[in-house]
Design a protein around this motif. Structure first.
Motif, PDB file in Angstrom:
ATOM      1  N   ASP A 117      64.364  19.613  49.801  1.00  0.00           N
ATOM      2  CA  ASP A 117      63.955  20.719  50.876  1.00  0.00           C
ATOM      3  C   ASP A 117      64.349  20.511  52.136  1.00  0.00           C
ATOM      4  OD1 ASP A 117      62.375  18.495  51.391  1.00  0.00           O
ATOM      5  OD2 ASP A 117      60.582  19.256  50.907  1.00  0.00           O
ATOM      6  N   ARG A 118      65.588  19.738  52.383  1.00  0.00           N
ATOM      7  CA  ARG A 118      66.176  19.811  53.687  1.00  0.00           C
ATOM      8  C   ARG A 118      67.766  19.760  53.429  1.00  0.00           C
ATOM      9  NH1 ARG A 118      64.774  17.256  57.828  1.00  0.00           N
ATOM     10  NH2 ARG A 118      62.767  16.526  57.373  1.00  0.00           N
ATOM     11  N   PRO A 119      68.210  20.547  54.436  1.00  0.00           N
ATOM     12  CA  PRO A 119      69.958  20.491  54.307  1.00  0.00           C
ATOM     13  C   PRO A 119      70.711  19.143  54.034  1.00  0.00           C
ATOM     14  CG  PRO A 119      69.234  21.601  56.338  1.00  0.00           C
ATOM     15  CD  PRO A 119      68.191  21.097  55.452  1.00  0.00           C
ATOM     16  N   HIS A 120      71.271  18.948  53.166  1.00  0.00           N
ATOM     17  CA  HIS A 120      72.049  17.539  53.058  1.00  0.00           C
ATOM     18  C   HIS A 120      73.101  17.755  52.348  1.00  0.00           C
ATOM     19  CE1 HIS A 120      70.039  18.181  49.069  1.00  0.00           C
ATOM     20  NE2 HIS A 120      70.882  17.398  48.686  1.00  0.00           N
ATOM     21  N   LEU A 121      73.967  16.575  52.400  1.00  0.00           N
ATOM     22  CA  LEU A 121      75.074  16.429  51.639  1.00  0.00           C
ATOM     23  C   LEU A 121      75.414  14.974  51.309  1.00  0.00           C
ATOM     24  CD1 LEU A 121      77.912  17.709  50.266  1.00  0.00           C
ATOM     25  CD2 LEU A 121      79.040  17.488  52.470  1.00  0.00           C
ATOM     26  N   ILE A 122      75.480  14.513  50.111  1.00  0.00           N
ATOM     27  CA  ILE A 122      75.572  13.078  49.606  1.00  0.00           C
ATOM     28  C   ILE A 122      76.993  13.045  49.219  1.00  0.00           C
ATOM     29  CG2 ILE A 122      74.522  11.472  48.042  1.00  0.00           C
ATOM     30  CD1 ILE A 122      72.361  12.851  49.339  1.00  0.00           C
ATOM     31  N   CYS A 123      77.627  12.215  50.320  1.00  0.00           N
ATOM     32  CA  CYS A 123      79.093  12.029  50.146  1.00  0.00           C
ATOM     33  C   CYS A 123      79.070  10.367  49.343  1.00  0.00           C
ATOM     34  CB  CYS A 123      79.792  12.154  51.574  1.00  0.00           C
ATOM     35  SG  CYS A 123      79.788  13.619  52.071  1.00  0.00           S
ATOM     36  N   TYR A 124      79.548  10.476  48.208  1.00  0.00           N
ATOM     37  CA  TYR A 124      79.542   9.102  47.526  1.00  0.00           C
ATOM     38  C   TYR A 124      80.797   8.625  48.146  1.00  0.00           C
ATOM     39  CZ  TYR A 124      81.308   6.108  43.904  1.00  0.00           C
ATOM     40  OH  TYR A 124      81.790   5.018  43.237  1.00  0.00           O
ATOM     41  N   ALA A 125      80.543   7.271  48.555  1.00  0.00           N
ATOM     42  CA  ALA A 125      81.433   6.314  49.007  1.00  0.00           C
ATOM     43  C   ALA A 125      82.449   5.867  47.879  1.00  0.00           C
ATOM     44  CB  ALA A 125      81.086   5.125  49.705  1.00  0.00           C
ATOM     45  N   VAL A 126      83.751   6.504  47.938  1.00  0.00           N
ATOM     46  CA  VAL A 126      84.781   6.189  47.078  1.00  0.00           C
ATOM     47  C   VAL A 126      85.273   4.952  46.679  1.00  0.00           C
ATOM     48  CG1 VAL A 126      86.967   7.016  46.235  1.00  0.00           C
ATOM     49  CG2 VAL A 126      85.245   8.836  47.234  1.00  0.00           C
ATOM     50  N   LYS A 127      85.285   4.274  47.696  1.00  0.00           N
ATOM     51  CA  LYS A 127      85.926   2.713  47.786  1.00  0.00           C
ATOM     52  C   LYS A 127      84.841   1.821  46.812  1.00  0.00           C
ATOM     53  CE  LYS A 127      83.723   0.312  51.648  1.00  0.00           C
ATOM     54  NZ  LYS A 127      82.796   1.097  52.369  1.00  0.00           N
ATOM     55  N   ALA A 128      83.545   2.210  46.587  1.00  0.00           N
ATOM     56  CA  ALA A 128      82.784   1.459  45.738  1.00  0.00           C
ATOM     57  C   ALA A 128      83.314   1.498  44.254  1.00  0.00           C
ATOM     58  CB  ALA A 128      81.348   1.815  45.658  1.00  0.00           C
ATOM     59  N   ASN A 129      83.591   2.479  43.672  1.00  0.00           N
ATOM     60  CA  ASN A 129      84.378   2.946  42.302  1.00  0.00           C
ATOM     61  C   ASN A 129      84.912   4.174  42.463  1.00  0.00           C
ATOM     62  OD1 ASN A 129      84.718   3.351  39.563  1.00  0.00           O
ATOM     63  ND2 ASN A 129      82.943   2.202  39.062  1.00  0.00           N
ATOM     64  N   LEU A 183      91.340  10.411  49.466  1.00  0.00           N
ATOM     65  CA  LEU A 183      91.419  11.695  49.646  1.00  0.00           C
ATOM     66  C   LEU A 183      92.187  12.312  48.306  1.00  0.00           C
ATOM     67  CD1 LEU A 183      90.296  14.476  50.738  1.00  0.00           C
ATOM     68  CD2 LEU A 183      92.305  14.265  52.439  1.00  0.00           C
ATOM     69  N   GLU A 184      93.151  11.861  48.218  1.00  0.00           N
ATOM     70  CA  GLU A 184      93.914  12.331  46.911  1.00  0.00           C
ATOM     71  C   GLU A 184      93.412  12.304  45.600  1.00  0.00           C
ATOM     72  OE1 GLU A 184      96.545  14.524  47.098  1.00  0.00           O
ATOM     73  OE2 GLU A 184      96.650  14.254  49.279  1.00  0.00           O
ATOM     74  N   ARG A 185      92.815  10.890  45.511  1.00  0.00           N
ATOM     75  CA  ARG A 185      91.923  10.620  44.120  1.00  0.00           C
ATOM     76  C   ARG A 185      90.702  11.743  44.027  1.00  0.00           C
ATOM     77  NH1 ARG A 185      91.627   6.375  41.132  1.00  0.00           N
ATOM     78  NH2 ARG A 185      92.919   4.546  41.783  1.00  0.00           N
ATOM     79  N   VAL A 186      89.996  12.185  45.240  1.00  0.00           N
ATOM     80  CA  VAL A 186      88.679  12.778  45.023  1.00  0.00           C
ATOM     81  C   VAL A 186      89.242  14.385  44.538  1.00  0.00           C
ATOM     82  CG1 VAL A 186      87.217  14.283  46.453  1.00  0.00           C
ATOM     83  CG2 VAL A 186      87.482  11.996  46.737  1.00  0.00           C
ATOM     84  N   ILE A 187      90.505  14.641  45.017  1.00  0.00           N
ATOM     85  CA  ILE A 187      91.080  16.061  44.857  1.00  0.00           C
ATOM     86  C   ILE A 187      91.801  15.998  43.425  1.00  0.00           C
ATOM     87  CG2 ILE A 187      92.874  17.839  45.034  1.00  0.00           C
ATOM     88  CD1 ILE A 187      92.292  16.822  48.147  1.00  0.00           C
ATOM     89  N   GLY A 203      81.146  17.093  39.492  1.00  0.00           N
ATOM     90  CA  GLY A 203      80.216  17.901  38.608  1.00  0.00           C
ATOM     91  C   GLY A 203      78.787  17.925  39.068  1.00  0.00           C
ATOM     92  N   LEU A 204      78.263  16.940  39.766  1.00  0.00           N
ATOM     93  CA  LEU A 204      76.825  17.147  40.295  1.00  0.00           C
ATOM     94  C   LEU A 204      76.733  17.784  41.773  1.00  0.00           C
ATOM     95  CD1 LEU A 204      75.342  13.893  38.937  1.00  0.00           C
ATOM     96  CD2 LEU A 204      75.161  15.795  37.836  1.00  0.00           C
ATOM     97  N   GLY A 205      77.931  18.020  42.138  1.00  0.00           N
ATOM     98  CA  GLY A 205      78.191  18.801  43.529  1.00  0.00           C
ATOM     99  C   GLY A 205      78.264  17.660  44.634  1.00  0.00           C
ATOM    100  N   ALA A 206      78.620  16.416  44.298  1.00  0.00           N
ATOM    101  CA  ALA A 206      78.835  15.478  45.381  1.00  0.00           C
ATOM    102  C   ALA A 206      79.876  15.753  46.227  1.00  0.00           C
ATOM    103  CB  ALA A 206      79.029  13.943  44.719  1.00  0.00           C
ATOM    104  N   GLY A 207      79.602  15.213  47.499  1.00  0.00           N
ATOM    105  CA  GLY A 207      80.549  15.121  48.566  1.00  0.00           C
ATOM    106  C   GLY A 207      81.079  13.757  48.422  1.00  0.00           C
ATOM    107  N   PHE A 208      82.158  13.402  49.265  1.00  0.00           N
ATOM    108  CA  PHE A 208      82.700  12.264  49.191  1.00  0.00           C
ATOM    109  C   PHE A 208      83.167  11.495  50.407  1.00  0.00           C
ATOM    110  CE2 PHE A 208      83.542  14.323  45.154  1.00  0.00           C
ATOM    111  CZ  PHE A 208      83.100  13.288  44.358  1.00  0.00           C
ATOM    112  N   ASP A 209      82.714  10.360  50.674  1.00  0.00           N
ATOM    113  CA  ASP A 209      83.076   9.586  51.822  1.00  0.00           C
ATOM    114  C   ASP A 209      84.488   8.729  51.426  1.00  0.00           C
ATOM    115  OD1 ASP A 209      83.030   8.264  54.455  1.00  0.00           O
ATOM    116  OD2 ASP A 209      82.338   6.444  53.150  1.00  0.00           O
ATOM    117  N   VAL A 210      85.693   8.979  52.344  1.00  0.00           N
ATOM    118  CA  VAL A 210      86.911   8.504  52.008  1.00  0.00           C
ATOM    119  C   VAL A 210      87.196   7.746  52.996  1.00  0.00           C
ATOM    120  CG1 VAL A 210      87.698  10.408  50.323  1.00  0.00           C
ATOM    121  CG2 VAL A 210      88.366  10.054  52.798  1.00  0.00           C
ATOM    122  N   VAL A 211      88.123   6.543  52.872  1.00  0.00           N
ATOM    123  CA  VAL A 211      88.584   5.706  54.089  1.00  0.00           C
ATOM    124  C   VAL A 211      90.311   5.695  53.989  1.00  0.00           C
ATOM    125  CG1 VAL A 211      86.535   4.317  53.882  1.00  0.00           C
ATOM    126  CG2 VAL A 211      88.383   3.609  52.540  1.00  0.00           C
TER     127      VAL A 211
END
Ligand SMILES: *Cc1c(COP(=O)(O)O)cnc(C)c1O
Length: 417
Positions: free
Chosen positions: A50-62, A86-90, A73-81
């Protein structure tokens, strides 16, 4: 409930026996539960519904493509370093406009590539980086969305190598500098300040330091608003710990407390969780090669090593180690060690287990910073990775071949004399 449970005397991931995975794919092999990854992600998502949010999964973990694909597929955003992440996410089907880019050392090339992909935000960590980004954006005709990473100087009480929010750490800038950097950004036509962020460390087992950081960011946001700078999002970073040994706060409790403190502010809340999404969703399975009992110590030498799972060696991290098929017989205290020529090469110490050579062991809690930190030290191919969903197990990462390991190396023709 854990995705890893003993059923009929043998450890399963969801409905698949780990024995069967070892038989098909060999060992060492990482096994991940899709259900566990999804439910951890959804715990964040649901709690913030019930609030505006974006969960950016930290890619470096796995950063396995299949794992990223499940989250996308669940609508996640991503945190890249890195540009590589970034290319992996795409490549995995993630959306660039849900990507935030963190890190103290972004190169101009990486900035350029991220601008072309149209990422959500650059989390800027220094004045030099801010000015470099302004230049790259201006030269390429882009407007760079930015956030300044604030170092709130809080002690997260975690291991010094994964503590990032103290004044002496290399990350972010102090609150005073942050306020000034937003003024600098305002003077740059190619920069657009959209948010503010922090990330105070990893494996944090107490909610209090997160709240302390939140308060620091909120007071900065109010100060900036007074300067006429209105931000749209607040990114509180990642770092919630998981229960490897001691128990960790539940994701839902952490979110409830954050939400309460944010009250009626209309800011979009961004989070960058890594470990808390994938750590407990994974196990590393390994075979006992040799038992070497002695007066001083009993060693069980397994076929996984510090190159496969670095956390125990690097941080002295404790991860539970279970027999995949527990056997009757006398338990002894074993140090579970790999074959690498380093005394620091261990997966666990003093584990009470009844073992025989050939037994399978599972190192639990290996889904985060496991395969992602693997190396080829000692010319060891990196392990296979398998994703389980219900009663199906699919290979999502091939075991490296020996040939793969020296493909990139060259013996110059004139080297021999
Ligand atoms: C590593 C990292 C994260 C993820 O941390 P976890 O402890 O895995 O949740 C998030 N944000 C930044 C900037 C990071 O460096």
């Amino acid at each position: 409930m854990s995705a890893f449970q003993h059923q009929k005397g043998s450890l399963h991931c969801e409905d698949v026996p780990l024995e069967a995975i070892a038989k098909t794919h060999g060992t060492p092999t990482y096994v991940y539960s899709r259900e566990a990854i999804e439910s951890a992600f959804l715990a964040y998502q649901t709690a913030l519904a019930d609030r505006p949010h974006l969960i950016c999964y930290a890619v470096k973990a796995n950063s396995n493509l299949a794992v990223l694909n499940v989250l996308a597929g669940l609508g996640a955003g991503f945190d890249v370093v890195s540009a590589g992440e970034l290319e992996r996410v795409i490549a995995a089907g993630g959306a660039a406009d849900k990507v935030v880019f963190s890190g103290v050392g972004k190169t101009r090339q990486e900035m350029q590539s991220a601008l072309e992909h149209g990422i959500r935000c650059f989390n800027v960590e220094s004045e030099s980086e801010l000015l470099a980004l302004a230049e790259v954006a201006e030269q390429s005709g882009h407007i760079a969305p930015i956030s300044v990473r604030v170092n709130p100087d809080v002690d997260a009480g975690t291991h010094p190598y994964i503590s990032t929010g103290l004044r002496e750490n290399k990350f972010g800038v102090d609150a005073g500098t942050a306020r000034r950097l937003y003024q600098v950004a305002r003077e740059q036509p190619a920069l657009n300040a959209v948010g503010i962020d922090c990330h105070i460390g990893s494996q944090i087992l107490d909610i209090a330091p997160f709240l302390e950081s939140l308060d620091c960011l909120l007071s900065l946001i109010d100060g900036l608003a007074a300067d006429g700078i209105n931000l749209q999002h607040l990114d509180i970073g990642g770092g919630l710990g998981v229960s490897y040994e001691a128990s960790a706060p539940a994701i839902s409790d952490y979110m409830a407390v954050l939400s309460e403190r944010l009250g009626s502010r209309g800011l979009e809340l961004i989070l960058e969780p890594g470990r808390s999404i994938v750590a407990l969703a994974g196990a590393l399975i390994t075979t006992v090669q040799y038992l070497k009992p002695s007066e001083a110590k009993n060693f069980a030498i397994v076929d996984a090593a510090m190159n496969d799972l670095l956390r125990p060696s690097l941080y002295n991290a404790w991860q539970d180690i279970q027999a995949v098929t527990p056997r009757e017989g006398k338990s002894l205290d074993w140090d579970i060690v790999g074959p690498i020529c380093e005394t620091g090469d261990f997966l666990g110490k003093d584990r009470t287990l009844a073992l025989s050579e050939g037994d399978l062991l599972a190192v639990m809690g290996s889904g985060a910073y496991g395969f992602a930190m693997a190396s080829n030290y000692n010319t060891r191919p990196r392990a296979a990775e398998v994703l389980v969903s219900g009663d199906s197990a699919q290979l999502i990462g091939k075991r490296e071949s020996l040939n793969d390991l020296w493909q990139r190396e060259i013996i110059p023709e004139n080297l021999a004399r």
